[in-house]
Design a protein around this motif. Structure first.
Motif, PDB file in Angstrom:
ATOM      1  N   SER A 166       0.766  -1.218   0.081  1.00 48.66           N
ATOM      2  CA  SER A 166       0.185   0.146   0.036  1.00 48.66           C
ATOM      3  C   SER A 166       0.854   1.023   0.076  1.00 48.66           C
ATOM      4  CB  SER A 166      -0.882  -0.076   1.230  1.00 48.66           C
ATOM      5  OG  SER A 166      -0.297   0.152   2.502  1.00 48.66           O
ATOM      6  N   SER A 171      -2.834   3.245  -4.961  1.00 52.44           N
ATOM      7  CA  SER A 171      -3.475   1.875  -4.784  1.00 52.44           C
ATOM      8  C   SER A 171      -4.790   1.967  -4.084  1.00 52.44           C
ATOM      9  CB  SER A 171      -2.621   0.950  -4.218  1.00 52.44           C
ATOM     10  OG  SER A 171      -2.401   1.215  -2.874  1.00 52.44           O
ATOM     11  N   SER A 174      -9.134  -0.323  -0.427  1.00 51.79           N
ATOM     12  CA  SER A 174      -9.360  -1.424  -0.025  1.00 51.79           C
ATOM     13  C   SER A 174     -10.153  -1.391   1.483  1.00 51.79           C
ATOM     14  CB  SER A 174      -8.085  -2.487   0.255  1.00 51.79           C
ATOM     15  OG  SER A 174      -8.714  -3.556   1.279  1.00 51.79           O
ATOM     16  N   PHE A 177      -8.529  -0.238   4.836  1.00 51.18           N
ATOM     17  CA  PHE A 177      -8.132   1.085   5.085  1.00 51.18           C
ATOM     18  C   PHE A 177      -9.381   1.769   5.709  1.00 51.18           C
ATOM     19  CE2 PHE A 177      -5.467   0.437   1.322  1.00 51.18           C
ATOM     20  CZ  PHE A 177      -4.244   0.379   1.693  1.00 51.18           C
ATOM     21  N   ARG A 220      -7.497   7.507  -0.813  1.00 45.04           N
ATOM     22  CA  ARG A 220      -7.313   6.838  -1.786  1.00 45.04           C
ATOM     23  C   ARG A 220      -8.313   6.595  -2.776  1.00 45.04           C
ATOM     24  NH1 ARG A 220      -2.628   3.497  -0.895  1.00 45.04           N
ATOM     25  NH2 ARG A 220      -1.834   3.629   1.285  1.00 45.04           N
ATOM     26  N   ASN A 232       0.434  -2.845  -5.381  1.00 40.89           N
ATOM     27  CA  ASN A 232       0.602  -1.442  -5.815  1.00 40.89           C
ATOM     28  C   ASN A 232       0.039  -1.114  -7.303  1.00 40.89           C
ATOM     29  OD1 ASN A 232       2.228  -0.432  -3.462  1.00 40.89           O
ATOM     30  ND2 ASN A 232       3.511  -2.112  -4.132  1.00 40.89           N
ATOM     31  N   ASP A 247      -1.440   3.598   9.025  1.00 39.79           N
ATOM     32  CA  ASP A 247      -0.607   2.832   8.063  1.00 39.79           C
ATOM     33  C   ASP A 247       0.848   2.191   8.683  1.00 39.79           C
ATOM     34  OD1 ASP A 247      -1.836   3.320   5.530  1.00 39.79           O
ATOM     35  OD2 ASP A 247      -0.834   5.499   5.571  1.00 39.79           O
ATOM     36  N   ARG A 267       2.717  -0.881   6.103  1.00 39.04           N
ATOM     37  CA  ARG A 267       2.444  -1.351   4.964  1.00 39.04           C
ATOM     38  C   ARG A 267       2.804  -0.245   3.865  1.00 39.04           C
ATOM     39  NH1 ARG A 267      -4.008  -2.549   6.389  1.00 39.04           N
ATOM     40  NH2 ARG A 267      -3.892  -0.113   6.446  1.00 39.04           N
ATOM     41  N   ASN A 268       3.864   0.387   4.210  1.00 40.43           N
ATOM     42  CA  ASN A 268       4.412   1.597   3.451  1.00 40.43           C
ATOM     43  C   ASN A 268       5.867   1.524   3.165  1.00 40.43           C
ATOM     44  OD1 ASN A 268       1.666   2.407   4.229  1.00 40.43           O
ATOM     45  ND2 ASN A 268       2.263   4.024   3.011  1.00 40.43           N
TER      46      ASN A 268
END
Length: 383
Positions: A166, A171, A174, A177, A220, A232, A247, A267-268
């Motif tokens: 992510s 992206s 989902s 998030f 997003r 991604n 995140d 996740r980054n």
């Protein structure tokens, strides 16, 4: 040979992983003496349910998960849905007297998991929350070394779960998030709870946390389509929605037994795919594991002579936990599917032997309590 019928709720990528284990993988590897029948699968609409039944080999499908839960032919309910659905489905399955496997996290918070736990305890059904990474043979071997006293009293645990799926701000949005669906982000809604599970499994109960969290990408592109989108990928939709979960989280830990440690989950982290690790230091040695090299456990034993001290690599195989059912040569390699097979094997053994599953819903509740404490600690430190 005993036969049990499985009902699967959800038809996404986790349904694929669970169905592979159910479809015969567990019998091929471990021969538990139980035949699992893929009886019914539930999805949100006719097209998705029919397609999931075809792809994953289920006899029947339904668009109403309650039909599945209430079917007298179903013995095991396997829940692989977004987090906000776990509580209602698990409680209904327990009330119907079904054994239950539920994907992690067990619930969005400890208020939910407490209710789920009460339902399965009242119904006296077998229950397992799918923290499958602890079933990796190298992780089980680390547990064996710890329990044997090979590294002595544990002083420190350091755990990480770093991913980059992510990191791209384009992206899609989902459900992972969205707080109302996931509960939290990288922490409880997705990956951080796996590290908490490692900490509980290998070290013991966490008593105290001091935490920070961060949301790097505030909005997003809104996802189109029914299935969850990971990776991604740039979304076609230009309309954007708000990200209201973390995140990234970092937390210090204090364990009941006096050990200290830390957990980091994000996740980054560009370049990290599934960087799930732990490093444990004891009075007599250390252990290190990285899931991206899942057949290896790095070990250091202080009792080795000065001229040969250093981390050694143990490649898991037949002499190690679960080795009797897996491939006969160390380092021949296992994958995610084999870990899910081991998970199913342990669940079936609990049914056959009428014993507790591990990790069960009680452990899932304890992990939710730690997650809640991390969120609470981080509220004034988010920056």
């Amino acid at each position: 040979m005993k036969s049990l019928n499985v009902g699967m709720i959800g038809g996404g990528f986790m349904a694929k992983a669970h169905s592979l284990a159910i479809s015969g993988g567990v019998n091929m590897f471990f021969d538990d003496g139980i035949v699992l029948n893929r009886k019914m699968i539930a999805e949100v609409n006719e097209e998705m349910a029919k397609d999931a039944a075809r792809r994953f080999g289920y006899e029947k499908y339904t668009t109403n998960w309650r039909t599945l839960v209430e079917d007298p032919d179903i013995d095991i309910v396997d829940i692989v849905t977004p987090n906000n659905l776990h509580m209602e489905m698990a409680i209904a399955a327990a009330n119907a007297g079904k054994h239950i496997i539920c994907e992690k996290p067990l619930g969005r918070n400890s208020n939910e998991t407490k209710k789920i736990l009460a339902a399965v305890e009242k119904a006296n059904v077998k229950n397992l929350v799918a923290f499958n990474y602890r079933k990796t043979p190298a992780v089980a071997l680390a547990k064996k070394f710890i329990d044997e006293g090979s590294i002595g009293k544990i002083l420190n645990f350091r755990g990480t779960y770093l991913q980059d799926w992510s990191a791209d701000p384009e992206s899609p949005l989902s459900w992972r998030f969205k707080k109302d669906v996931a509960g939290s982000g990288a922490l409880g809604g997705d990956i951080g709870t796996h590290v908490i599970d490692f900490a509980h499994f290998l070290v013991g109960k966490i008593d105290e946390v001091m935490s920070m969290s961060k949301t790097w990408i505030k909005d997003r592109p809104i996802q189109t389509g029914g299935l969850d989108t990971l990776g991604n990928k740039s979304a076609e939709n230009t309309e954007r929605g708000v990200v209201d979960v973390d995140d990234e989280i970092s937390t210090l830990l204090r364990f009941k037994n006096g050990a200290v440690g830390s957990i980091e989950a994000t996740r980054n982290a560009w370049g990290r795919n599934n960087f799930l690790t732990f490093e444990i230091h004891g009075e007599k040695g250390s252990l290190y594991f990285n899931y991206e090299r899942r057949d290896e456990l790095q070990v250091f034993f202080a009792e080795d002579g000065d001229d040969r001290r250093g981390f050694k690599t143990v490649y898991t195989g037949t002499p190690h936990p679960y080795g009797e059912g897996l491939w006969p040569i160390p380092a021949i390699g296992i994958g995610y599917s084999e870990v899910k097979i081991i998970e199913m094997h342990d669940f079936l053994q609990a049914i056959i032997q009428d014993k507790e599953c591990e990790p069960n819903f009680n452990e899932g509740h304890k992990i939710a309590q730690v997650s809640d404490a991390i969120i609470e600690s981080s509220k004034n430190k988010n920056g």
